[in-house]
Design an enzyme around this catalytic site. Sequence first.
Site, PDB file in Angstrom:
ATOM      1  CB  SER A   1      -0.888   0.037   1.245  1.00 13.42           C
ATOM      2  OG  SER A   1      -1.573   1.266   1.334  1.00 13.42           O
TER       3      SER A   1
ATOM      4  CE1 TYR B   1      -3.620  -1.660   5.097  1.00 12.97           C
ATOM      5  CE2 TYR B   1      -3.481   0.629   4.359  1.00 12.97           C
ATOM      6  CZ  TYR B   1      -3.649  -0.714   4.082  1.00 12.97           C
ATOM      7  OH  TYR B   1      -3.850  -1.123   2.785  1.00 12.97           O
TER       8      TYR B   1
HETATM    9  N1  NAP Z   1      -8.751  -0.134  -1.526  1.00 13.45           N
HETATM   10  C1  NAP Z   1      -7.673   0.607  -1.452  1.00 13.45           C
HETATM   11  O1  NAP Z   1      -7.735   1.826  -1.631  1.00 13.45           O
HETATM   12  C2  NAP Z   1      -6.333  -0.037  -1.168  1.00 13.45           C
HETATM   13  C3  NAP Z   1      -5.173   0.736  -1.326  1.00 13.45           C
HETATM   14  C4  NAP Z   1      -3.932   0.184  -1.094  1.00 13.45           C
HETATM   15  C5  NAP Z   1      -3.845  -1.153  -0.711  1.00 13.45           C
HETATM   16  N2  NAP Z   1      -4.962  -1.902  -0.543  1.00 13.45           N
HETATM   17  C6  NAP Z   1      -4.782  -3.315  -0.178  1.00 13.45           C
HETATM   18  O2  NAP Z   1      -5.338  -4.100  -1.193  1.00 13.45           O
HETATM   19  C7  NAP Z   1      -5.681  -5.390  -0.669  1.00 13.45           C
HETATM   20  C8  NAP Z   1      -7.086  -5.747  -1.109  1.00 13.45           C
HETATM   21  O3  NAP Z   1      -8.000  -4.890  -0.443  1.00 13.45           O
HETATM   22  P1  NAP Z   1      -9.284  -4.255  -1.152  1.00 13.45           P
HETATM   23  O4  NAP Z   1      -9.031  -2.826  -1.272  1.00 13.45           O
HETATM   24  O5  NAP Z   1      -9.668  -5.018  -2.350  1.00 13.45           O
HETATM   25  O6  NAP Z   1     -10.352  -4.395   0.027  1.00 13.45           O
HETATM   26  P2  NAP Z   1     -11.383  -5.543   0.363  1.00 13.45           P
HETATM   27  O7  NAP Z   1     -12.466  -5.529  -0.665  1.00 13.45           O
HETATM   28  O8  NAP Z   1     -11.746  -5.355   1.780  1.00 13.45           O
HETATM   29  O9  NAP Z   1     -10.558  -6.900   0.178  1.00 13.45           O
HETATM   30  C9  NAP Z   1      -9.830  -7.521   1.209  1.00 13.45           C
HETATM   31  C10 NAP Z   1     -10.051  -9.014   1.056  1.00 13.45           C
HETATM   32  O10 NAP Z   1      -9.198  -9.733   1.959  1.00 13.45           O
HETATM   33  C11 NAP Z   1      -9.958 -10.760   2.591  1.00 13.45           C
HETATM   34  N3  NAP Z   1      -9.341 -11.010   3.890  1.00 13.45           N
HETATM   35  C12 NAP Z   1      -9.069 -10.095   4.853  1.00 13.45           C
HETATM   36  N4  NAP Z   1      -8.523 -10.685   5.929  1.00 13.45           N
HETATM   37  C13 NAP Z   1      -8.452 -12.012   5.630  1.00 13.45           C
HETATM   38  C14 NAP Z   1      -7.994 -13.150   6.358  1.00 13.45           C
HETATM   39  N5  NAP Z   1      -7.516 -13.053   7.604  1.00 13.45           N
HETATM   40  N6  NAP Z   1      -8.049 -14.350   5.761  1.00 13.45           N
HETATM   41  C15 NAP Z   1      -8.545 -14.473   4.499  1.00 13.45           C
HETATM   42  N7  NAP Z   1      -8.995 -13.429   3.778  1.00 13.45           N
HETATM   43  C16 NAP Z   1      -8.947 -12.217   4.343  1.00 13.45           C
HETATM   44  C17 NAP Z   1     -11.379 -10.189   2.693  1.00 13.45           C
HETATM   45  O11 NAP Z   1     -12.368 -11.215   2.704  1.00 13.45           O
HETATM   46  P3  NAP Z   1     -13.020 -11.743   4.088  1.00 13.45           P
HETATM   47  O12 NAP Z   1     -13.364 -10.540   4.901  1.00 13.45           O
HETATM   48  O13 NAP Z   1     -14.203 -12.523   3.646  1.00 13.45           O
HETATM   49  O14 NAP Z   1     -11.975 -12.602   4.709  1.00 13.45           O
HETATM   50  C18 NAP Z   1     -11.480  -9.411   1.387  1.00 13.45           C
HETATM   51  O15 NAP Z   1     -11.978 -10.219   0.331  1.00 13.45           O
HETATM   52  C19 NAP Z   1      -5.514  -5.280   0.854  1.00 13.45           C
HETATM   53  O16 NAP Z   1      -4.290  -5.885   1.209  1.00 13.45           O
HETATM   54  C20 NAP Z   1      -5.465  -3.781   1.086  1.00 13.45           C
HETATM   55  O17 NAP Z   1      -4.746  -3.471   2.256  1.00 13.45           O
HETATM   56  C21 NAP Z   1      -6.208  -1.372  -0.767  1.00 13.45           C
END
Ligand code: NAP
Length: 254
Positions: free
Chosen positions: A147, A157
């Site tokens: 991130s 975070y």
């Molecule tokens: N959105 C942004 O702006 C942004 C920016 C920079 C980085 N990121 C990173 O991108 C990645 C994806 O996030 P996203 O933005 O797509 O958000 P998201 O829709 O909340 O996706 C996160 C996914 O991870 C799964 N997850 C979380 N903890 C878990 C665990 N302990 N075991 C198994 N699965 C788990 C969640 O599913 P369950 O809850 O069903 O387990 C969910 O499907 C993350 O690492 C996040 O930190 C996001």
Amino acid sequence: MEEHGKSRVAVVSGGGTGIGRAIAHALAADGYEVFVLGRRRAVLDEAAQAINDALGAERAHALCADLRQPEWVAEVARQITNGAGTVDVLVNNAGGNFAAHPQNGLEGVRDDWRTNFEGNVLPAVLLTHALLPRLRRPGGRIVTIGSIAAFRGPATYGGSKAALHPWSAELAVALAPEGIAVNVVAPGYVTETEFYGDRMGQELHEDRCRRAPAGRGADPSEIAALVRYLAGRDAGFVTGQILQANGGALLGRG
Ligand SMILES: NC(=O)c1ccc[n+]([C@@H]2O[C@H](COP(=O)([O-])OP(=O)(O)OC[C@H]3O[C@@H](n4cnc5c(N)ncnc54)[C@H](OP(=O)(O)O)[C@@H]3O)[C@@H](O)[C@H]2O)c1
């Protein structure tokens, strides 16, 4: 995608929603058998079904696990490799900002650090180490989603995401002689995810867009495109890198 008559296999943690779902779709479209991992069975099933319906092929498979827990990780690794299978691409995407606001004294400070460390570091590290013996040699790929927060906070975070940098670098050095490339993709603000939960609304969206010179957030497919590149055959010499996709947000607006 086939090699010597066998399907190539990709694993995407957090593949049921947001960025991970877009990555799973992109890799499935490239012909991989894709295992999507997460904690919510219904979310995973719906995502796998939607990908398979869109492609007209049964390429996405849902596996339910809390990847912070070693015993769950060992079990999904066993199911994925089914005894002797090989994994071509591992995408460590599961994570998020799990800090609970407002903080509640020292216990709150400790809990925010602990939950973010456990929620962002453990899924990547445990799943990688469980699948490491089964990664394709040569040709395997590990891509971890970091991130922009690792470079500027928020602290608990961003700190947990930053911990993935030296870990990924060490793996890149150790696995390069075996032909496995290891990289981090660090997005800025990405739309259409569950990352912000209930907090997301028009105001927060506009604030996040304003922070980037590009004036917008990324579509999940734009992050998936980077992962797709790193997973591909032409990217084998790219290793130990942190590739950022943030519309210029780290540079500020001038
Ligand atoms: N959105 C942004 O702006 C942004 C920016 C920079 C980085 N990121 C990173 O991108 C990645 C994806 O996030 P996203 O933005 O797509 O958000 P998201 O829709 O909340 O996706 C996160 C996914 O991870 C799964 N997850 C979380 N903890 C878990 C665990 N302990 N075991 C198994 N699965 C788990 C969640 O599913 P369950 O809850 O069903 O387990 C969910 O499907 C993350 O690492 C996040 O930190 C996001």
